[in-house]
Design a protein around this motif. Structure first.
Motif, PDB file in Angstrom:
ATOM      1  N   ILE A   1      -6.823  -5.107   5.951  1.00  0.00           N
ATOM      2  CA  ILE A   1      -6.153  -3.999   4.949  1.00  0.00           C
ATOM      3  C   ILE A   1      -4.646  -4.265   5.181  1.00  0.00           C
ATOM      4  O   ILE A   1      -4.069  -3.694   6.239  1.00  0.00           O
ATOM      5  N   ALA A   2      -4.002  -4.975   4.134  1.00  0.00           N
ATOM      6  CA  ALA A   2      -2.741  -5.060   3.945  1.00  0.00           C
ATOM      7  C   ALA A   2      -2.204  -4.433   2.687  1.00  0.00           C
ATOM      8  O   ALA A   2      -2.813  -3.578   2.084  1.00  0.00           O
ATOM      9  N   ALA A   3      -0.907  -5.161   2.328  1.00  0.00           N
ATOM     10  CA  ALA A   3      -0.525  -4.245   1.055  1.00  0.00           C
ATOM     11  C   ALA A   3      -1.213  -4.178  -0.262  1.00  0.00           C
ATOM     12  O   ALA A   3      -1.552  -3.263  -0.807  1.00  0.00           O
TER      13      ALA A   3
ATOM     14  N   GLN B   1      -2.958  -0.878  -2.134  1.00  0.00           N
ATOM     15  CA  GLN B   1      -2.777  -0.548  -3.470  1.00  0.00           C
ATOM     16  C   GLN B   1      -4.122  -0.389  -4.344  1.00  0.00           C
ATOM     17  O   GLN B   1      -4.193   0.171  -5.408  1.00  0.00           O
ATOM     18  N   ARG B   2      -5.176  -0.901  -3.681  1.00  0.00           N
ATOM     19  CA  ARG B   2      -6.517  -1.106  -4.444  1.00  0.00           C
ATOM     20  C   ARG B   2      -7.074   0.551  -4.329  1.00  0.00           C
ATOM     21  O   ARG B   2      -7.985   0.884  -4.843  1.00  0.00           O
ATOM     22  N   MET B   3      -6.590   1.021  -3.112  1.00  0.00           N
ATOM     23  CA  MET B   3      -7.296   2.349  -2.655  1.00  0.00           C
ATOM     24  C   MET B   3      -7.066   3.459  -3.792  1.00  0.00           C
ATOM     25  O   MET B   3      -6.054   3.169  -4.612  1.00  0.00           O
ATOM     26  N   ARG B   4      -7.736   4.213  -4.115  1.00  0.00           N
ATOM     27  CA  ARG B   4      -7.403   5.571  -4.960  1.00  0.00           C
ATOM     28  C   ARG B   4      -6.269   6.153  -4.445  1.00  0.00           C
ATOM     29  O   ARG B   4      -6.108   6.452  -3.353  1.00  0.00           O
ATOM     30  N   PRO B   5      -5.267   6.449  -5.479  1.00  0.00           N
ATOM     31  CA  PRO B   5      -3.913   7.157  -4.995  1.00  0.00           C
ATOM     32  C   PRO B   5      -4.314   8.354  -4.158  1.00  0.00           C
ATOM     33  O   PRO B   5      -5.106   9.391  -4.617  1.00  0.00           O
ATOM     34  N   GLY B   6      -3.594   8.393  -3.168  1.00  0.00           N
ATOM     35  CA  GLY B   6      -3.705   9.657  -2.357  1.00  0.00           C
ATOM     36  C   GLY B   6      -5.155   9.699  -1.312  1.00  0.00           C
ATOM     37  O   GLY B   6      -5.182  10.541  -0.773  1.00  0.00           O
TER      38      GLY B   6
ATOM     39  N   ALA C   1       2.867  -2.303   6.079  1.00  0.00           N
ATOM     40  CA  ALA C   1       2.469  -2.097   4.879  1.00  0.00           C
ATOM     41  C   ALA C   1       1.734  -0.613   4.888  1.00  0.00           C
ATOM     42  O   ALA C   1       2.014   0.078   3.697  1.00  0.00           O
ATOM     43  N   LEU C   2       0.969  -0.355   5.816  1.00  0.00           N
ATOM     44  CA  LEU C   2       0.335   1.124   5.725  1.00  0.00           C
ATOM     45  C   LEU C   2       1.451   1.967   5.621  1.00  0.00           C
ATOM     46  O   LEU C   2       1.600   2.932   4.944  1.00  0.00           O
ATOM     47  N   ALA C   3       2.417   1.994   6.633  1.00  0.00           N
ATOM     48  CA  ALA C   3       3.716   2.868   6.727  1.00  0.00           C
ATOM     49  C   ALA C   3       4.307   2.980   5.424  1.00  0.00           C
ATOM     50  O   ALA C   3       4.654   4.119   4.803  1.00  0.00           O
ATOM     51  N   GLU C   4       4.343   1.933   4.590  1.00  0.00           N
ATOM     52  CA  GLU C   4       5.310   2.153   3.211  1.00  0.00           C
ATOM     53  C   GLU C   4       4.305   2.698   2.304  1.00  0.00           C
ATOM     54  O   GLU C   4       4.645   3.420   1.444  1.00  0.00           O
ATOM     55  N   ALA C   5       3.004   2.689   2.408  1.00  0.00           N
ATOM     56  CA  ALA C   5       2.231   3.272   1.654  1.00  0.00           C
ATOM     57  C   ALA C   5       2.077   4.582   1.738  1.00  0.00           C
ATOM     58  O   ALA C   5       1.886   5.372   0.785  1.00  0.00           O
ATOM     59  N   LEU C   6       2.115   5.052   2.994  1.00  0.00           N
ATOM     60  CA  LEU C   6       2.185   6.380   3.263  1.00  0.00           C
ATOM     61  C   LEU C   6       3.490   7.150   2.795  1.00  0.00           C
ATOM     62  O   LEU C   6       3.534   8.108   2.358  1.00  0.00           O
ATOM     63  N   ARG C   7       4.468   6.557   3.012  1.00  0.00           N
ATOM     64  CA  ARG C   7       5.921   6.845   2.430  1.00  0.00           C
ATOM     65  C   ARG C   7       5.894   7.099   0.859  1.00  0.00           C
ATOM     66  O   ARG C   7       6.498   8.209   0.487  1.00  0.00           O
ATOM     67  N   CYS C   8       5.292   6.197   0.122  1.00  0.00           N
ATOM     68  CA  CYS C   8       5.257   6.307  -1.283  1.00  0.00           C
ATOM     69  C   CYS C   8       4.416   7.236  -1.724  1.00  0.00           C
ATOM     70  O   CYS C   8       4.150   7.413  -3.034  1.00  0.00           O
TER      71      CYS C   8
END
Length: 411
Positions: free
Chosen positions: A221-223, A227-232, A248-255
């Motif tokens: 589970i990387a960037a 991105q393939r996960m459902r938004p939110g 990558a998870l931290a960045e996905a959480l921030r955005c």
């Protein structure tokens, strides 16, 4: 069970890191009274001194049994890891010294499953960030972004003992369960399999990871996957720290691509409670961070204590290696009217013939014999009728066979 080549009252068992009292109870009930307990982990020269004369050692996750450490424990004949993982032991070095290693791979299954389900509920209700606000004196009562889990899709990656139990508990609360595993697995309840990880990531409202640490699962589970996960969507990792790329998870959480996360395991973890911890995930809203406590319940530790102790007792008493993680597995019957000789050796041609030659040259009848080998080590168990008068002499003759690693006899 009768006598052993080393009598039970002389078999020294060292238990470290506060192994549950169930283990001591099981060992003493089986006749092993020479048990030494230490509450914490031990390292360095202190560890070497402690296990120098130990026949059995029991540890949890913090004590490191490296090849160098094991080399100082000449009497050691088995190891118990009173936990799930065995990365803290050099398994290859232990095997080459004729030392089986046992663990408890399933005793904390329920504890992990309950924590995962509880965290899923908390994340859907956005409890972590609300709790932090109240602790800071901020009262922000709102239903915005808070949801029931009923009807939500839970995607489980790894449908083994823990993943399947999470599946059952989640479905009982009304969730729809999808799962993906690299091995075909029979669905429980109404759970449905996914053909690929990508398919699962695209349909799940929350993804829960339950896979081992392997080369295949490293940063699975990387960037790109986030991105393939459902938004939110939400992510829960109570498996292994190497499975998720945390930056990558931290960045996905921030955005906002990932709406929340619960993480119990990390790529780098403190070696003890006194060591500081740092992670890119600290301080983020709607994130639960726990110190690798998925299986840390009193119930799980009690189960682990009993399970691992029983495996150690079975191996010490009759030589059975079922449940060993680094050793050929041999299930042995009980002994009646025989003396059992255990011969561990390097997997070389002619060893079995030499073993049998020791017995035949003395006119001894083999009542039963069991042999298993892998590429490196062989394990032959021979049941000899009666109680030979020269048990020690036979042991020494077996030890003299080329390739011998370790010999014990039980009668």
């Amino acid at each position: 069970m009768g006598r052993l080549s080393v009598p039970k009252d002389r078999i020294r068992i060292v238990l470290l890191e506060g192994v549950h009292a169930n283990a001591v109870r099981s060992l003493t009930h089986a006749g092993y009274h020479n048990v030494v307990e230490h509450k914490g982990a031990v390292e360095g020269e202190a560890l070497r001194r402690l296990i120098a004369d130990a026949h059995v050692i029991g540890i949890r996750s913090q004590t490191r049994l490296t090849a160098d450490v094991l080399a100082t424990a000449e009497r050691l004949f088995c190891i118990g890891c009173f936990c799930i993982g065995t990365n803290q032991v050099d398994l290859a070095a232990a095997k080459l010294r004729g030392v089986p290693v046992f663990n408890a791979p399933y005793s904390n299954t329920r504890s992990v499953a309950e924590l995962v389900l509880g965290e899923i509920i908390l994340l859907f209700r956005r409890v972590p960030e609300k709790s932090a606000l109240v602790h800071a004196g901020i009262w922000r009562k709102t239903a915005s972004g808070a949801h029931e889990i009923r009807g939500r899709v839970l995607g489980i990656v790894g449908y083994g003992h823990i993943g399947s139990q999470v599946s059952v508990l989640a479905e009982a609360l009304g969730m729809q369960v999808r799962y993906f595993d690299i091995e075909p697995k029979l669905a429980l309840g109404n759970a449905k399999p996914c053909e690929s990880l990508d398919e699962l990531l695209g349909v799940a409202d929350v993804v829960s990871l339950h896979v081992p640490a392997t080369a295949l699962t490293r940063n699975m589970i990387a960037a790109a996957e986030l991105q393939r996960m459902r938004p939110g969507a939400l992510l829960v990792n109570a498996s292994r720290g190497s499975v998720v790329e945390v930056q990558a998870l931290a960045e996905a959480l921030r955005c906002g691509q990932v709406g929340g996360a619960a993480v119990d395991v990390f790529p780098s973890e403190p070696s003890g409670n006194d060591e500081a911890f740092s992670s890119p995930l600290q301080g983020l809203a709607n994130v639960i961070l726990t110190p690798h406590v998925g299986g840390s319940t009193e119930e799980a530790q009690a189960n682990i204590g009993a399970e691992v102790a029983e495996k150690l007792i079975r191996y010490s008493d009759n030589g059975s290696t079922i449940g060993a993680v680094n050793f050929v597995e041999v299930a042995l019957p009980g002994q009646t009217g025989v003396t059992r000789f255990l011969h561990i050796h390097r997997n070389l041609p002619g060893v079995l013939m030499a073993v049998n030659g020791v017995f035949s040259s003395r006119g001894l009848n083999i009542a039963g014999q069991y042999l298993r080998t892998d590429a490196e080590v062989g394990y032959v168990v021979s049941d000899i009728d009666g109680e030979p008068e020269e048990g020690v002499g036979i042991r020494r003759a077996l030890e003299a066979i080329d390739g011998t690693i370790r010999v014990r006899f039980l009668y």
